[in-house]
Write a protein that holds these residues in place. Structure first.
Motif, PDB file in Angstrom:
ATOM      1  N   ILE A 145      -4.245  21.956  -4.549  1.00  0.00           N
ATOM      2  CA  ILE A 145      -3.998  21.326  -4.135  1.00  0.00           C
ATOM      3  C   ILE A 145      -2.377  21.544  -3.997  1.00  0.00           C
ATOM      4  N   ILE A 146      -1.596  21.949  -3.505  1.00  0.00           N
ATOM      5  CA  ILE A 146      -0.174  21.426  -2.906  1.00  0.00           C
ATOM      6  C   ILE A 146      -0.047  20.437  -2.700  1.00  0.00           C
ATOM      7  N   ALA A 147       1.380  19.021  -3.371  1.00  0.00           N
ATOM      8  CA  ALA A 147       1.213  18.128  -2.416  1.00  0.00           C
ATOM      9  C   ALA A 147       3.177  17.498  -2.866  1.00  0.00           C
ATOM     10  N   GLY A 148       3.615  17.272  -1.595  1.00  0.00           N
ATOM     11  CA  GLY A 148       4.519  16.576  -2.036  1.00  0.00           C
ATOM     12  C   GLY A 148       6.412  16.106  -0.733  1.00  0.00           C
ATOM     13  N   ASP A 149       7.062  16.094  -0.417  1.00  0.00           N
ATOM     14  CA  ASP A 149       7.726  16.094   0.311  1.00  0.00           C
ATOM     15  C   ASP A 149       8.594  17.127   0.781  1.00  0.00           C
ATOM     16  N   PHE A 150       7.468  18.390   1.549  1.00  0.00           N
ATOM     17  CA  PHE A 150       7.807  19.165   2.246  1.00  0.00           C
ATOM     18  C   PHE A 150       9.414  19.499   3.749  1.00  0.00           C
ATOM     19  N   ALA A 154      -0.073  12.883   8.666  1.00  0.00           N
ATOM     20  CA  ALA A 154       0.235  11.191   7.677  1.00  0.00           C
ATOM     21  C   ALA A 154       1.874  11.017   8.755  1.00  0.00           C
ATOM     22  N   ARG A 155       2.406  10.924   9.224  1.00  0.00           N
ATOM     23  CA  ARG A 155       4.203   9.770   9.428  1.00  0.00           C
ATOM     24  C   ARG A 155       3.931   9.054   8.340  1.00  0.00           C
ATOM     25  N   THR A 156       5.500   9.770   7.732  1.00  0.00           N
ATOM     26  CA  THR A 156       5.214   9.126   6.195  1.00  0.00           C
ATOM     27  C   THR A 156       6.969   9.061   5.626  1.00  0.00           C
ATOM     28  N   ASP A 161       5.707  14.413   4.033  1.00  0.00           N
ATOM     29  CA  ASP A 161       4.847  14.403   3.695  1.00  0.00           C
ATOM     30  C   ASP A 161       4.536  15.488   3.919  1.00  0.00           C
ATOM     31  N   ARG A 162       3.113  16.118   2.361  1.00  0.00           N
ATOM     32  CA  ARG A 162       1.695  16.518   3.588  1.00  0.00           C
ATOM     33  C   ARG A 162       0.971  17.059   1.689  1.00  0.00           C
ATOM     34  N   ILE A 163      -0.162  17.041   1.898  1.00  0.00           N
ATOM     35  CA  ILE A 163      -1.376  17.732   0.883  1.00  0.00           C
ATOM     36  C   ILE A 163      -2.102  18.361   1.244  1.00  0.00           C
ATOM     37  N   HIS A 209       9.347   6.811   1.957  1.00  0.00           N
ATOM     38  CA  HIS A 209       8.710   7.547   1.739  1.00  0.00           C
ATOM     39  C   HIS A 209       7.250   6.669   1.859  1.00  0.00           C
ATOM     40  N   ALA A 210       6.218   7.210   2.641  1.00  0.00           N
ATOM     41  CA  ALA A 210       4.790   5.767   2.212  1.00  0.00           C
ATOM     42  C   ALA A 210       4.164   6.950   1.704  1.00  0.00           C
ATOM     43  N   PRO A 211       3.410   6.733   0.906  1.00  0.00           N
ATOM     44  CA  PRO A 211       2.293   7.384  -0.100  1.00  0.00           C
ATOM     45  C   PRO A 211       1.303   7.960   0.476  1.00  0.00           C
ATOM     46  N   LEU A 212       0.693   9.146   0.974  1.00  0.00           N
ATOM     47  CA  LEU A 212      -0.215   9.915   0.293  1.00  0.00           C
ATOM     48  C   LEU A 212      -1.411   9.655  -0.294  1.00  0.00           C
ATOM     49  N   TYR A 213      -2.754   9.418   0.251  1.00  0.00           N
ATOM     50  CA  TYR A 213      -3.742   9.537  -1.209  1.00  0.00           C
ATOM     51  C   TYR A 213      -4.992   9.991  -0.373  1.00  0.00           C
ATOM     52  N   ALA A 214      -5.431  10.962  -1.125  1.00  0.00           N
ATOM     53  CA  ALA A 214      -6.519  11.528  -0.617  1.00  0.00           C
ATOM     54  C   ALA A 214      -7.485  11.913  -2.474  1.00  0.00           C
ATOM     55  N   LYS A 215      -8.708  12.003  -1.386  1.00  0.00           N
ATOM     56  CA  LYS A 215      -9.927  12.283  -2.333  1.00  0.00           C
ATOM     57  C   LYS A 215     -10.625  13.380  -2.604  1.00  0.00           C
TER      58      LYS A 215
END
Length: 170
Positions: free
Chosen positions: A86-91, A120-122, A133-135, A159-165
């Motif tokens: 998983i790579i996530a964060g503010d790109f 997602a628009r963040t 932001d991306r995951i 930034h709006a937070p992202l969630y993924a399960k």
């Protein structure tokens, strides 16, 4: 967390112990602290290792490209091509060009484009317009994803937070 100065921090939170971690400095200049935080978590049910990388890439296009090159090289040299990741964060990548490279060169999938048809628009969290932001993931099964907006989220960050399960792939 290791942090000496500045305000570009990265963090990985896990309910399972982080077995290994490494902070890779990708800053070209001292005043702009940019890094890649790589952690390894072991799934207690399967014993499989999950690599998680948190990023906060630069604002300038040439800096982002340089940092992305370091990220791709690091992953190519240190992780097996089929390692769950998983790579996530503010790109800071509103154009989406960096994501195309991650998908083609590292066989990654972007969570929101695969589940909602677009990233997602963040940003900004008060009125999210840009897809900053991306995951990205591979070797996992995406179960659900969400971008949080409104209160209390817009008060907590710009930034709006992202969630993924995810579920570990068989």
């Amino acid at each position: 967390a290791i942090y000496t100065a500045g305000h570009h921090g990265n963090a990985i939170l896990s309910k399972y112990p982080i077995e290994e971690w490494k902070n890779i400095n990708v800053s070209k200049w001292r005043r702009a602290s940019r890094s890649l935080l790589h952690g390894v978590v072991r799934d207690p049910e399967t014993g499989l290792r999950l690599h998680v990388i948190c990023v906060h890439l630069g604002l300038m296009g040439f800096a982002r490209n340089r940092e992305l090159n370091i990220l791709i090289k690091y992953i190519s040299e240190n992780l097996a091509p089929d390692a769950p990741l998983i790579i996530a964060g503010d790109f800071n990548d509103w154009s989406g060009r960096l994501g195309q490279r991650l998908e083609s060169e590292l066989a990654l999938t972007e969570v929101f484009r695969s589940s909602h048809g677009q990233c997602a628009r963040t940003w900004p969290s008060n009125w999210p317009l840009l897809q900053m932001d991306r995951i990205y993931f591979r070797g996992l099964q995406l179960e659900e994803s969400h971008c949080y907006s409104g209160l209390p989220w817009k008060r907590l960050s710009d930034h709006a937070p992202l969630y993924a399960k995810f579920k570990m792939a068989d």
